[in-house]
Write an enzyme that holds these catalytic residues in place. Structure first.
Site, PDB file in Angstrom:
ATOM      1  N   SER A 198      12.829  21.675 -42.800  1.00 19.26           N
ATOM      2  CA  SER A 198      12.636  20.746 -43.698  1.00 19.26           C
ATOM      3  C   SER A 198      13.738  19.710 -43.878  1.00 19.26           C
ATOM      4  O   SER A 198      14.908  19.989 -43.376  1.00 19.26           O
ATOM      5  CB  SER A 198      12.699  21.093 -45.361  1.00 19.26           C
ATOM      6  OG  SER A 198      12.696  20.315 -46.333  1.00 19.26           O
TER       7      SER A 198
ATOM      8  N   TYR B 189      16.628  26.701 -51.512  1.00 18.94           N
ATOM      9  CA  TYR B 189      15.555  26.402 -50.471  1.00 18.94           C
ATOM     10  C   TYR B 189      16.378  25.434 -49.327  1.00 18.94           C
ATOM     11  O   TYR B 189      16.245  26.029 -48.212  1.00 18.94           O
ATOM     12  CB  TYR B 189      14.702  25.427 -51.161  1.00 18.94           C
ATOM     13  CG  TYR B 189      13.553  24.628 -50.277  1.00 18.94           C
ATOM     14  CD1 TYR B 189      12.378  25.590 -49.587  1.00 18.94           C
ATOM     15  CD2 TYR B 189      13.695  23.371 -49.641  1.00 18.94           C
ATOM     16  CE1 TYR B 189      11.433  24.816 -48.816  1.00 18.94           C
ATOM     17  CE2 TYR B 189      12.861  22.784 -48.772  1.00 18.94           C
ATOM     18  CZ  TYR B 189      11.904  23.618 -48.365  1.00 18.94           C
ATOM     19  OH  TYR B 189      10.939  22.913 -47.501  1.00 18.94           O
TER      20      TYR B 189
END
Length: 288
Positions: free
Chosen positions: A152, A165
């Site tokens: 990401s 995350y």
């Protein structure tokens, strides 16, 4: 076709980027094992692939459980005879990172529980580790192949409310770099896709929600590049397919000599931003 004769496993393929990429990979000639924790979603993806004329297999598995990942690889090889591509795409957002308008609970970092941490760690990082580990014997038996992980942009820059995350995705990047050194001797390439824009809102929705099939930007309403914070101004919003096409490049022979890379996808210049905004920056926070 770029993947003619190839066999690919895509985890988290029941929705979002995984579903879009399953259709693209199959259209490019691959036989695709659609792996998802939601059996119904996996079956729906297979139905779409087959409707397009492709070949796919639905496999139900929780990527945070090593035995289930291994079973998914075994099932794929038994069905299709080999494995060329393992894409560890499944991921979840950490608790506190889902907007309250979508049913999320806004929490302070000090209120995060160990269960919260173990869940996001188990899916986002251990899931990639288990997928790679399970795939290596089949890839070696095949004379080489490709491992791709979905990381990401949050592994590269900070986002509010998703520190856990971000940590797991940064861990994915480190794992990818290390494995590229260790597995290169077997002809196995290892890379990561790091999307910024063009991802699915299903990622932030409760389990079992209807599959949207579009990106955040596409579902936000009529596209107006003049008010978008993305520096690159195009006449259409970024889409799931934009990310899927980068993934296709990374698993195809077009990138045969690329390994150990964490490639930002669909960033549109966003990641080139400095810390301050200037008046000429169209779509700055003050303009929204």
């Amino acid at each position: 076709m770029k993947l003619e004769g190839k066999v690919a496993i895509i985890t988290g393929a029941g929705s979002g980027l995984g579903r879009e990429s399953s259709r693209l990979f199959a259209a490019e000639g691959a036989k695709v094992a659609v792996v998802d924790i939601d059996a119904e979603r996996a079956a729906q993806t297979v139905e779409l692939v087959e409707k397009d004329g492709g070949t796919a297999l639905a496999v139900t598995a929780d990527v945070s459980v090593e035995e289930q990942v291994q079973a998914a690889v075994t099932t794929t090889v038994e069905r299709f005879g080999k494995l060329d591509i393992m894409w560890a795409n499944a991921g979840i957002v950490s608790r506190g990172g889902v907007p309250s308008v979508l049913g999320g609970e806004q929490i302070e970092f000090q209120d995060v529980t160990d269960a919260d941490w173990q869940q996001v760690l188990g899916v986002n990082l251990s899931g990639v580790f288990y997928s790679a580990k399970a795939a290596v014997p089949a890839l070696r038996a095949n004379g080489g192949g490709t491992i791709l992980a979905t990381s990401s942009a949050a592994s590269l820059v900070a986002y509010h409310g998703i520190a856990m995350y971000s940590a797991t995705k940064a861990g994915v990047n480190g794992l990818v770099r290390g494995l590229s050194l260790d597995l290169g001797r077997y002809g196995i390439r290892v890379n990561a896709l790091c999307p910024t824009h063009g991802m699915s809102p299903n990622f932030l929705m409760p389990p079992g929600s209807p599959v949207v099939g579009q990106s955040y930007e596409e579902v936000a309403g009529p596209w107006d590049p003049s008010i978008s914070p993305i520096p690159l101004k195009l006449r259409r919003p970024p889409s799931l397919l934009d990310n899927a096409r980068v993934a296709l490049f990374l698993v195809s022979d077009d990138s045969q000599y690329i390994s150990g890379q964490c490639l930002p996808a669909t960033d549109g210049g966003t990641l080139s931003r400095v810390a301050m905004w200037f008046p000429e920056d169209k779509g700055s926070p003050g303009d929204l």
